[in-house]
Design an enzyme around this catalytic site. Structure first.
Site, short mmCIF file in Angstrom:
data_model
loop_
_atom_site.label_atom_id
_atom_site.label_comp_id
_atom_site.label_asym_id
_atom_site.label_seq_id
_atom_site.Cartn_x
_atom_site.Cartn_y
_atom_site.Cartn_z
CG HIS A 122 0.87 -15.01 -7.14
ND1 HIS A 122 1.20 -14.76 -5.82
CD2 HIS A 122 -0.27 -14.32 -7.37
CE1 HIS A 122 0.29 -13.96 -5.28
NE2 HIS A 122 -0.62 -13.68 -6.20
NE ARG A 123 0.12 -9.80 -10.54
CZ ARG A 123 -1.05 -9.18 -10.75
NH1 ARG A 123 -2.18 -9.80 -10.49
NH2 ARG A 123 -1.09 -7.95 -11.22
CE LYS A 163 4.43 -9.13 8.89
NZ LYS A 163 3.36 -8.21 8.51
CE1 TYR A 299 -10.59 7.40 10.94
CE2 TYR A 299 -9.11 5.53 11.24
CZ TYR A 299 -9.34 6.81 10.79
OH TYR A 299 -8.32 7.52 10.19
NE ARG A 495 -12.64 -4.45 -5.74
CZ ARG A 495 -11.68 -4.01 -6.55
NH1 ARG A 495 -11.98 -3.62 -7.78
NH2 ARG A 495 -10.43 -3.94 -6.14
#
Length: 537
Positions: A122-123, A163, A299, A495
């Protein structure tokens, strides 16, 4: 996988609706059967998660107005188009299985098995890692390709999912043998149009890294990509001097950290699992101290959380007072890749997946938390650093026990996000920040001079020295490529987390974050098909 109350609520609401269609009812019915198997294949796991979200997506799309300029349809036409498009989104579009010979250093020949799956076009290009592991099979690469499509969509990376893998244990081969295997695999992919900057762009995964990506880029550049100025954009995760990008190695672990941070900054989700908001003081255990686990530890440690356990293939270590990730990393490097004997913790036979802690980070293989051990999990948050570590049946148990599962679909998308930045860098042929560094530095100095001049004119005093803060001085030259990458990744994860939370709130999904993530990503993929005028032949 759904909150107990939310499932029954939405089922009842949908079935009561006079507009509820048989197709939607069938999809809803699958909620209770898609995970009946106690140990489904990886592909079946992904399909089950897809079906659980599908009923929500299908019903929502049926009630939404069509995009502007779309051909008017009656209700039946729209129903068939939506169902057909969602059907297309589910299976892998293309799967390649190849076998080729390689000459070992001792003169013997060995047949090597390799795979590449492209889930969605699709992309384009398709995007997904290549792993070297004895566990690689066609089911695994199809499942991971499927997951990659929706992973890209949930963080707004414009790629289809793919993949690949080679069925070998890298430690059994010399560097020269691995190079021959990698280069031959690249040529096989190139001959079949399964690699290219606009077709399919691999990346590192389990058992691979910058070295293997260099071999792939060079092999493609000398064959199908010869003369193509974008040839080195055929793969990401390359060394910096070959067009790689700063921050790529730590990207997945850094993304895991930001994902955990976003959900533990939410008072709502912390309250649901009985935690105080924030990371400081939280205890965590990591399964797998490879690239993802290591950087996640690093982190989280910097944010004030405390690592109390690490699980590796050669044993588990535990220290309730905390394990320093940097010390463990240095020890592992000096100890031939083993954590055995680390002086900062004790070896333990305890299954640390079931140990008491605030955050559990499975960052190893798939299907680690199953129906057999889900009820024993004591962690309040399960942060999926690995792909598919939790089976559908296990997730039902975890949600029932009020555990927050932050799904792989969202949480480990940091790697593909930064890979996208690298691909853009390669296509644009300029590093981030290069065109603006000098300008920003001069602009910042001019800003200080302007402030000084204004103060001197106001107070009629010359001179009035301006002393910039240490933080201002450190950033006075503008953002480096690493700064831009880190900032872009943090923004992307924040986001996407907000989108997922809004969806979970809208459908009253409670702690079922995975279904919310699938709903968000599936609708984005569907919208791409719709806007592109996808038609059936």
């Amino acid at each position: 996988m759904f909150g107990v109350q939310s499932v029954s609520t939405i089922r009842a609401a949908l079935f009561r609706s006079t507009k509820c269609l048989p197709a939607v009812q069938n999809a809803i019915a699958k909620m209770s059967t898609s995970s009946d198997s106690q140990d489904p294949s990886f592909t079946k796991m992904c399909e089950g998660f897809f079906e659980n979200a599908r009923s929500y997506v299908e019903h929502r799309l049926l009630t939404k107005p069509d995009p502007p300029g779309h051909r008017p349809e009656n209700f039946e036409e729209k129903k068939h188009r939506i169902k057909g498009t969602l059907d297309v989104m589910k299976p892998c579009a293309d799967v390649l299985s190849i076998m080729f010979p390689v000459k070992r250093d001792n003169g013997e020949f060995e047949i090597i098995q390799g795979y590449r799956a492209q889930h969605s076009h699709h992309r384009t290009p398709c995007k997904g890692g290549i792993r070297y592991s004895e566990d690689v099979d066609i089911d695994e690469v199809q499942a991971l390709a499927t997951l990659m499509t929706f992973k890209c969509a949930v963080v707004d990376v414009p790629f289809g999912g793919a993949k690949g893998g080679i069925k070998i244990r890298p430690s059994k081969y010399s560097q020269h043998e691995l190079e021959r295997i990698t280069r031959r695999f690249t040529v096989e992919l190139a001959k079949k149009n399964f690699i290219g900057p606009g077709l399919d762009v691999p990346a590192p995964d389990m058992g691979t890294g910058e070295r293997e990506m260099s071999w792939i880029a060079d092999s493609f550049d000398m064959t199908l990509g010869y003369g193509n100025m974008n040839a080195y954009a055929c793969v990401t995760g390359k060394p910096i001097y070959l067009g790689g990008i700063h921050g790529r190695i730590s990207a997945t672990g850094r993304g895991v950290f930001h994902g955990i941070e976003n959900f533990l900054s939410s008072e709502k989700y912390c309250k649901l699992v009985g935690l105080e908001p924030g990371l400081r003081g939280k205890t965590f255990i990591v399964q797998g101290f490879g690239n993802v686990g290591l950087h996640t530890c690093r982190y989280l440690h910097r944010a004030g959380a405390r690592c109390i356990g690490v699980m590796e293939r050669d044993g588990n270590i535990y220290n309730k007072d905390g394990i320093d990730p940097k010390e463990l990393e240095d020890y592992k490097l000096d100890n031939n890749g083993s954590i055995k004997g680390f002086p900062g913790a004790k070896m333990t036979e305890e299954n640390l997946l079931e140990a008491e802690c605030d955050i559990l980070v499975p960052a190893a293989n798939e299907k680690q938390i199953t129906i057999k051990n889900a009820h024993k999990i004591q962690a309040k948050v399960i942060a999926e650093g690995a792909n598919g570590p939790t089976t559908p049946a296990a997730e039902k148990v975890l949600i029932k026990n009020e555990k927050l599962v932050i799904p792989d679909l969202y949480l480990n998308a940091g790697g593909v996000t930064v890979s996208y930045f690298e691909w853009l860098k390669n296509i644009n042929h300029v590093s981030f920040g290069r065109l603006t560094w000098k300008y920003e530095k001069e602009a910042n100095f001019n800003l200080l001079a302007s402030v000084q001049e204004s103060l001197e004119n106001h107070f009629k005093q010359h001179p009035i020295p301006i002393k910039p803060s240490a933080e201002f001085i450190s950033k006075i030259a503008g953002a480096s490529e690493r700064d831009i990458v880190h900032s872009g990744l943090e923004f992307t994860m924040e986001r996407s987390a907000k989108q997922i939370m809004r969806c979970a709130e809208e459908y009253n999904l409670g702690l079922d974050i995975r279904t919310a993530a699938y709903i968000v990503s599936m609708e984005k993929v569907y919208n791409t098909y719709t806007v592109a005028g996808f038609t059936f032949t």
